[in-house]
Write an enzyme that holds these catalytic residues in place. Structure first.
Site: not given
Ligand code: F6R
Length: 674
Positions: A2, A33, A104, A131-132, A545, A549, A552, A568, A669
């Site tokens: 959050c 967040r 969140w 937050n937490g 990756e 992208k 997500e 396989h 995020k």
């Molecule tokens: C995807 C993304 C997540 C973060 C993951 C780790 O676009 O951003 O997969 O990479 O949650 O987050 P950090 O890098 O902040 O530890």
């Protein structure tokens, strides 16, 4: 997960409208967040609200606004309620303390009653934004229920303001008064879990208290009418020994503070920050001791520009951040490549230990894990040290073996990810040398690791990580160069990589010109259910990756696969409909990828092939597949070039499919919960 924010103006007149806007704007900055509900608390007028009720304090009662949905739905409900309550928006306050939260959901569905500020109950004697996660909330709740408290929300947070009221009432029943910080300290004593908290109470008007354990908390200081003094501040009124007008902020992230001030302090675990009469005191909580020690701290200067947190001419942060990559990579390398030598100040003192380590373990989650995976081949090649990969949560689940001869490299954009931080604790306990690679100065990861490197990608606001990914790879390539710099056998290779790094921003600039082409490709894929990406070697990470992208943000099923594994199992999926992206740029794996392409063709696969410029006829001799040609760079940097068309594809697919690019469904995020 959050975002928490607070604004206190002292000795400077601010209208209620202004205060509301500062709080709401703080939430807009933190919205990445968590964005399923939000809320704020400000003061009412003593005369206007609840005057008839016998409230247990003489001051103005707080007004709490809570709303489900995005910040903008809170904004409209706030102004409607302000109208209904007849609150004067033009009323000036010489001093005022407001708190705010964007959520969140972890405990309880998104709903106004589960939004923060959470309250102690009638009259809002204590209000808290959090937050937490409080892990022992159930036990606390049962105790509080036994003492007559009734709970309205499903949150873990609600126990905190109720506990504060319980502590306050108990102390008040005894002899003498109790200070706000004493109340909070007693609350902290009872809490288990990870948290950053901000408290507001009408019993302590115009005061704010914030404290933390585990989650990030920052204090911003803006002294008006002159330079902010940088002297230390502690329990005496040193920060502001005068009555200078000032604005003080608490936030989970510097991006909510930067537009107000560049002077900030990162609050450490178990610290309690008390703002009273315009002065700030920091106390260190200690379970063992009744009385906390006072802490001295100097303000740091934030190296961030306001432009970083604005979209500028771009429609979305994700697009802006994709296009910023030539600049972010330049910043990431600035001052670190001198006369053909890589200098990483943060690792200097530990280089001997790293070189002697038995193995290097890369640890991270999601995109950060992928960045480490992309850097793994070059790290092994240049250092001759075995490199293993760990997804942080899996490492913890398995209680993976880790030794004091290991160097554990923790990769995290936010430096706040709970799984990564827990894995860090675990590695520290096992005596490994812990190295951090993060984008967030002052983050828990940056503070708890023995040493590390900041990637300096600049503020990343789009939930999908883009520029941080490419900067993380660049930093880990530089780490490989620095660790391996004592080996004569790789000198020529290292020189070639350094030359490649110097030209990299220019090449990234070139690959960004594929924007239009990627939009056209996205258009052709808009109605697909599924997408596969095959890569290998340096570009296995690109496949993972790229697929992450797409899934997500574009909410389309997408899988990245190791091309060597195709036969396989995954080959069974191949038909003329399922789109498959094959990454076949030039490197050691090129010929193997050519045969993968042939095998896919033989099964009438619907291929989109990414190749190096000029190689179209080699990867697609019959001209039947779609080809994405990208600039060629040294092998270990190729994943940086190759991911960019995939980022653009994910972006355009999302926009064309009508989804929210910057705040994808169900995500936030920084994932500060396990
Ligand atoms: C995807 C993304 C997540 C973060 C993951 C780790 O676009 O951003 O997969 O990479 O949650 O987050 P950090 O890098 O902040 O530890």
């Amino acid at each position: 997960m959050c975002g928490i924010f607070a604004y206190l103006n002292y000795n400077v007149g601010r209208e209620r409208r202004y205060i509301l806007e500062v709080l709401l704007n703080g939430l807009r900055r933190l919205e990445y967040r968590g964005y399923d509900s939000s809320g704020i608390a400000i003061d009412s007028d003593t005369s206007s609200v609840m005057q008839s009720k016998s409230k247990p304090y003489d001051t103005a009662p707080p007004v709490v606004f809570r709303q489900e949905g995005k910040i903008e739905s809170l904004v409209s409900s706030v102004y409607t309620e302000v109208d209904q309550l007849n609150l004067d928006l033009e009323k000036p306050f010489l001093v005022h303390a407001g708190i705010a939260h964007t959520r969140w959901a972890t405990h309880g569905v998104p709903a106004p009653r589960n939004s923060h500020p959470q309250s102690s109950g009638e009259f809002d004697e204590f209000l808290v934004v959090h937050n937490g996660i409080i892990t022992n909330y159930e036990v606390l709740k049962q105790t509080l229920v036994r003492h007559g408290f009734t709970f309205e929300s499903d949150t873990d947070t609600e126990v905190i303001p109720k506990l504060a009221k319980f502590v306050f009432d108990k102390a008040r029943d005894g002899e003498g008064g109790v200070t706000f910080s004493q109340v909070v300290m007693e609350v902290m004593r009872q809490l288990e879990g990870a948290y950053a908290l901000i408290f507001k109470s009408p019993h302590y008007p115009n005061e704010l208290i914030a404290c933390k354990r585990g989650s990030t908390l920052l204090l911003g200081v803006n002294e008006l009418g002159g330079e902010t003094s940088r002297h230390l501040f502690h329990d005496v009124k040193a920060l502001t020994a005068n009555d200078k007008p000032k604005e003080l902020f608490f936030s989970s992230d510097l991006c909510a503070i930067v537009e107000h001030t560049k002077n900030y302090a990162a609050i450490e675990d178990d610290e309690i920050v008390h703002i009273k009469d315009g002065s700030v005191s920091i106390l260190k909580f200690n379970y063992e001791k009744e009385k906390p020690a006072s802490v001295q701290r100097a303000l740091s200067v934030l190296e961030m520009e306001v432009e970083q947190i604005k979209k500028g001419d771009f429609d979305h942060f994700m697009k802006k951040e994709i296009h910023e990559q030539p600049d972010s990579l330049t910043t990431s390398m600035r001052g670190r490549l001198k006369d053909g030598v890589v200098g990483l100040g943060g690792l200097k003192d530990h280089m001997r230990t790293i070189r002697r380590s038995r193995r290097i373990i890369f640890i991270g989650c999601g995109t950060s894990y992928h960045a480490a995976l992309a850097a793994r081949p070059i790290m092994e090649e240049l250092t001759d040290i075995p490199v293993t990969m760990e997804i942080a949560s899996d490492m913890l689940d398995r209680k993976a073996l880790i030794f004091k001869e290991d160097t554990a490299v923790f990769v995290s954009q936010s430096g706040e990810t709970a799984d990564t931080l827990l894995a860090l604790e675990y590695a520290l306990q096992h005596g490994a040398l812990c190295v951090g690679v993060t984008n967030t100065v002052g983050s828990t990861l940056a503070r708890k690791t023995h040493c590390g490197v900041h990637i300096n990608a600049g503020c990343e606001i789009g939930v999908a990580s883009t520029k941080a990914y490419t900067c993380q790879i660049v930093v880990m390539v530089m780490m490989a160069l620095a660790i391996g710099s004592d080996k004569m056998s790789t000198l020529a290779q290292r020189e070639a990589i350094i030359a490649g790094l110097t030209k990299l921003p220019e090449k990234v600039h070139d690959v960004l010109k594929l924007d239009g082409e990627m939009k056209a490709l996205a258009q052709s894929l808009i109605d697909e259910q599924s997408l596969l990406m095959f890569g290998r070697g340096n570009n296995y990470a690109t496949a993972l990756e790229g697929a992450l992208k797409v899934k997500e943000v574009a909410l389309m099923h997408s899988e990245g696969m190791l091309a060597g594994e195709m036969k396989h199992g995954p080959l069974a999926l191949v038909d003329e409909y399922l789109p498959i992206i094959v990454i076949a740029t030039r490197d050691d794996s090129f010929s193997k990828q050519q045969s993968v392409i042939q095998q896919l063709h033989a099964r009438k696969g619907r291929l989109i092939v990414m190749c190096s410029e000029g190689d179209a006829s080699l990867v697609c001799p019959d001209g039947r597949s779609r080809v994405i040609e990208v600039p060629r760079v040294v092998d270990c940097l190729q994943p940086i070039i190759n991911i960019i068309p995939m980022q653009l594809l994910a972006y355009h697919l999302t926009v064309l499919r009508g989804y929210n690019v910057d705040q994808p469904r169900n995500l936030a995020k920084s994932v500060t919960t396990q």
